[in-house]
Motif scaffolding. Structure first.
Motif, PDB file in Angstrom:
ATOM      1  N   ASN A  92       0.841  -1.195   0.000  1.00 36.98           N
ATOM      2  CA  ASN A  92       0.000   0.000   0.000  1.00 36.98           C
ATOM      3  C   ASN A  92       0.879   1.249   0.000  1.00 36.98           C
ATOM      4  OD1 ASN A  92      -1.928   1.974   0.348  1.00 36.98           O
ATOM      5  ND2 ASN A  92      -2.446   1.390   2.422  1.00 36.98           N
ATOM      6  N   PHE A  93       0.843   2.002  -1.110  1.00 42.28           N
ATOM      7  CA  PHE A  93       1.585   3.255  -1.241  1.00 42.28           C
ATOM      8  C   PHE A  93       0.640   4.457  -1.301  1.00 42.28           C
ATOM      9  CE2 PHE A  93       4.552   0.122  -2.950  1.00 42.28           C
ATOM     10  CZ  PHE A  93       5.760   0.520  -2.401  1.00 42.28           C
ATOM     11  N   ALA A  94      -0.595   4.297  -0.869  1.00 44.16           N
ATOM     12  CA  ALA A  94      -1.585   5.373  -0.976  1.00 44.16           C
ATOM     13  C   ALA A  94      -1.066   6.655  -0.335  1.00 44.16           C
ATOM     14  CB  ALA A  94      -2.888   4.952  -0.319  1.00 44.16           C
ATOM     15  N   GLY A  95      -1.071   7.736  -1.131  1.00 42.19           N
ATOM     16  CA  GLY A  95      -0.668   9.038  -0.634  1.00 42.19           C
ATOM     17  C   GLY A  95       0.814   9.205  -0.376  1.00 42.19           C
ATOM     18  N   ALA A  96       1.634   8.262  -0.788  1.00 37.02           N
ATOM     19  CA  ALA A  96       3.084   8.341  -0.553  1.00 37.02           C
ATOM     20  C   ALA A  96       3.751   9.235  -1.590  1.00 37.02           C
ATOM     21  CB  ALA A  96       3.695   6.946  -0.593  1.00 37.02           C
ATOM     22  N   ASP A  97       4.935   9.742  -1.257  1.00 34.50           N
ATOM     23  CA  ASP A  97       5.757  10.515  -2.186  1.00 34.50           C
ATOM     24  C   ASP A  97       6.838   9.603  -2.738  1.00 34.50           C
ATOM     25  OD1 ASP A  97       7.373  12.237  -3.607  1.00 34.50           O
ATOM     26  OD2 ASP A  97       7.942  13.471  -1.892  1.00 34.50           O
ATOM     27  N   LEU A  98       6.646   9.141  -3.970  1.00 33.87           N
ATOM     28  CA  LEU A  98       7.626   8.303  -4.662  1.00 33.87           C
ATOM     29  C   LEU A  98       8.309   9.090  -5.778  1.00 33.87           C
ATOM     30  CD1 LEU A  98       5.647   4.923  -5.011  1.00 33.87           C
ATOM     31  CD2 LEU A  98       7.333   5.540  -3.301  1.00 33.87           C
ATOM     32  N   SER A  99       8.313  10.392  -5.685  1.00 33.42           N
ATOM     33  CA  SER A  99       8.900  11.203  -6.751  1.00 33.42           C
ATOM     34  C   SER A  99      10.385  10.901  -6.891  1.00 33.42           C
ATOM     35  CB  SER A  99       8.680  12.693  -6.473  1.00 33.42           C
ATOM     36  OG  SER A  99       9.271  13.077  -5.245  1.00 33.42           O
ATOM     37  N   ASP A 100      10.817  10.830  -8.137  1.00 32.18           N
ATOM     38  CA  ASP A 100      12.217  10.596  -8.505  1.00 32.18           C
ATOM     39  C   ASP A 100      12.783   9.278  -7.977  1.00 32.18           C
ATOM     40  OD1 ASP A 100      12.321  13.039  -9.912  1.00 32.18           O
ATOM     41  OD2 ASP A 100      12.737  14.113  -8.043  1.00 32.18           O
ATOM     42  N   VAL A 101      11.928   8.288  -7.757  1.00 29.66           N
ATOM     43  CA  VAL A 101      12.373   6.975  -7.303  1.00 29.66           C
ATOM     44  C   VAL A 101      12.868   6.171  -8.497  1.00 29.66           C
ATOM     45  CG1 VAL A 101      11.588   4.763  -6.332  1.00 29.66           C
ATOM     46  CG2 VAL A 101      10.946   6.914  -5.238  1.00 29.66           C
ATOM     47  N   LEU A 102      13.976   5.467  -8.313  1.00 25.35           N
ATOM     48  CA  LEU A 102      14.487   4.546  -9.321  1.00 25.35           C
ATOM     49  C   LEU A 102      13.848   3.196  -9.032  1.00 25.35           C
ATOM     50  CD1 LEU A 102      16.406   3.973 -11.672  1.00 25.35           C
ATOM     51  CD2 LEU A 102      18.200   3.515  -9.983  1.00 25.35           C
ATOM     52  N   MET A 103      12.874   2.809  -9.867  1.00 29.96           N
ATOM     53  CA  MET A 103      12.109   1.586  -9.641  1.00 29.96           C
ATOM     54  C   MET A 103      12.113   0.690 -10.873  1.00 29.96           C
ATOM     55  SD  MET A 103       8.182   3.138  -9.661  1.00 29.96           S
ATOM     56  CE  MET A 103       8.262   3.783  -8.026  1.00 29.96           C
ATOM     57  N   ARG A 159      12.616  -2.505 -13.161  1.00 27.35           N
ATOM     58  CA  ARG A 159      12.504  -3.949 -13.008  1.00 27.35           C
ATOM     59  C   ARG A 159      11.938  -4.367 -11.649  1.00 27.35           C
ATOM     60  NH1 ARG A 159      18.367  -5.106 -14.035  1.00 27.35           N
ATOM     61  NH2 ARG A 159      18.455  -2.996 -13.249  1.00 27.35           N
ATOM     62  N   ALA A 160      11.036  -3.545 -11.100  1.00 31.12           N
ATOM     63  CA  ALA A 160      10.404  -3.851  -9.814  1.00 31.12           C
ATOM     64  C   ALA A 160       8.988  -4.367 -10.036  1.00 31.12           C
ATOM     65  CB  ALA A 160      10.386  -2.612  -8.930  1.00 31.12           C
ATOM     66  N   ASP A 161       8.486  -5.128  -9.080  1.00 30.38           N
ATOM     67  CA  ASP A 161       7.154  -5.709  -9.170  1.00 30.38           C
ATOM     68  C   ASP A 161       6.192  -4.940  -8.265  1.00 30.38           C
ATOM     69  OD1 ASP A 161       4.898  -7.284  -9.399  1.00 30.38           O
ATOM     70  OD2 ASP A 161       5.735  -8.981  -8.286  1.00 30.38           O
ATOM     71  N   PHE A 162       5.241  -4.245  -8.896  1.00 29.98           N
ATOM     72  CA  PHE A 162       4.198  -3.506  -8.186  1.00 29.98           C
ATOM     73  C   PHE A 162       2.823  -4.118  -8.463  1.00 29.98           C
ATOM     74  CE2 PHE A 162       7.690  -0.526  -8.554  1.00 29.98           C
ATOM     75  CZ  PHE A 162       7.753  -0.012  -7.259  1.00 29.98           C
ATOM     76  N   THR A 163       2.782  -5.414  -8.702  1.00 31.63           N
ATOM     77  CA  THR A 163       1.540  -6.104  -8.992  1.00 31.63           C
ATOM     78  C   THR A 163       0.574  -5.972  -7.811  1.00 31.63           C
ATOM     79  OG1 THR A 163       2.708  -7.711 -10.375  1.00 31.63           O
ATOM     80  CG2 THR A 163       0.508  -8.330  -9.600  1.00 31.63           C
ATOM     81  N   GLY A 164      -0.631  -5.487  -8.109  1.00 32.64           N
ATOM     82  CA  GLY A 164      -1.669  -5.391  -7.097  1.00 32.64           C
ATOM     83  C   GLY A 164      -1.415  -4.363  -6.006  1.00 32.64           C
ATOM     84  N   THR A 165      -0.528  -3.412  -6.252  1.00 31.15           N
ATOM     85  CA  THR A 165      -0.258  -2.388  -5.240  1.00 31.15           C
ATOM     86  C   THR A 165      -1.309  -1.288  -5.283  1.00 31.15           C
ATOM     87  OG1 THR A 165       1.198  -1.197  -6.746  1.00 31.15           O
ATOM     88  CG2 THR A 165       2.251  -2.718  -5.219  1.00 31.15           C
ATOM     89  N   ASN A 166      -1.444  -0.582  -4.178  1.00 28.60           N
ATOM     90  CA  ASN A 166      -2.326   0.576  -4.111  1.00 28.60           C
ATOM     91  C   ASN A 166      -1.459   1.818  -4.282  1.00 28.60           C
ATOM     92  OD1 ASN A 166      -4.098   2.628  -3.577  1.00 28.60           O
ATOM     93  ND2 ASN A 166      -4.767   1.842  -1.608  1.00 28.60           N
ATOM     94  N   LEU A 167      -1.586   2.462  -5.440  1.00 24.46           N
ATOM     95  CA  LEU A 167      -0.844   3.687  -5.741  1.00 24.46           C
ATOM     96  C   LEU A 167      -1.783   4.893  -5.781  1.00 24.46           C
ATOM     97  CD1 LEU A 167       1.410   2.224  -8.597  1.00 24.46           C
ATOM     98  CD2 LEU A 167       2.097   2.707  -6.247  1.00 24.46           C
TER      99      LEU A 167
END
Length: 156
Positions: free
Chosen positions: A82-93, A95-103
């Motif tokens: 769960n990443f709801a409301g998070a600040d992921l700006s400028d993240v190097l992601m 080849r990552a798996d975000f399957t079924g995540t809450n963005l």
């Protein structure tokens, strides 16, 4: 030969922030979760700016409202998190798996997400402005995106 040396130095410079964390709170001195298992962990509301989760297994974790600007998620497994409301700006992601995540409501501006999977991710209200995504991921995300999220993805 010089070209190879430049490429090697550039690649090594990308690994520099992965050094172990120090006690003070500067941007490059955050906790290093590289190659660890943090599944089901609660990171909600935490300041994790510049931290590394490279290669980490972080399934079903709670990052809601967390500050992760400039973090490294390369090859991490974040399925169901769960990443709801998070600040992921400028993240190097890449080849990552975000399957079924809450963005939902997440700031993903400027992320580099080549080769990542966003299958079944919830993206309502997410901001992808300036994000570097694979074309296939962009098309898939555009199919479910609405409003400002759709604009931030540069959907046709």
């Amino acid at each position: 030969m010089l070209r190879l040396l430049v490429v090697l130095l550039l690649n090594l410079s990308l690994l520099w922030p992965l050094q172990p964390a120090m006690a003070s709170g500067s941007y490059l001195e955050k906790t290093d979760y590289t190659l660890t298992n943090q599944s089901d962990a609660d990171f909600s509301g935490q300041d994790l700016e510049g931290s590394s989760f490279a290669g980490a297994v972080v399934r079903n974790a709670d990052f809601s409202g967390a500050k992760l600007h400039g973090a490294i998620f390369t090859q991490g497994a974040f399925a169901g998190s769960n990443f709801a409301g998070a600040d992921l700006s400028d993240v190097l992601m890449d080849r990552a798996d975000f399957t079924g995540t809450n963005l939902s409501g997440t700031n993903l501006s400027g992320v580099v997400a080549n080769g990542s999977s966003f299958a079944k991710a919830e993206i309502e209200g997410a901001d992808f402005t300036g994000a570097l995504l694979d074309r296939d991921d962009q098309i898939t995300l555009c199919r479910k995106a609405k409003g400002e999220t759709r604009l931030s993805l540069d959907c046709p």
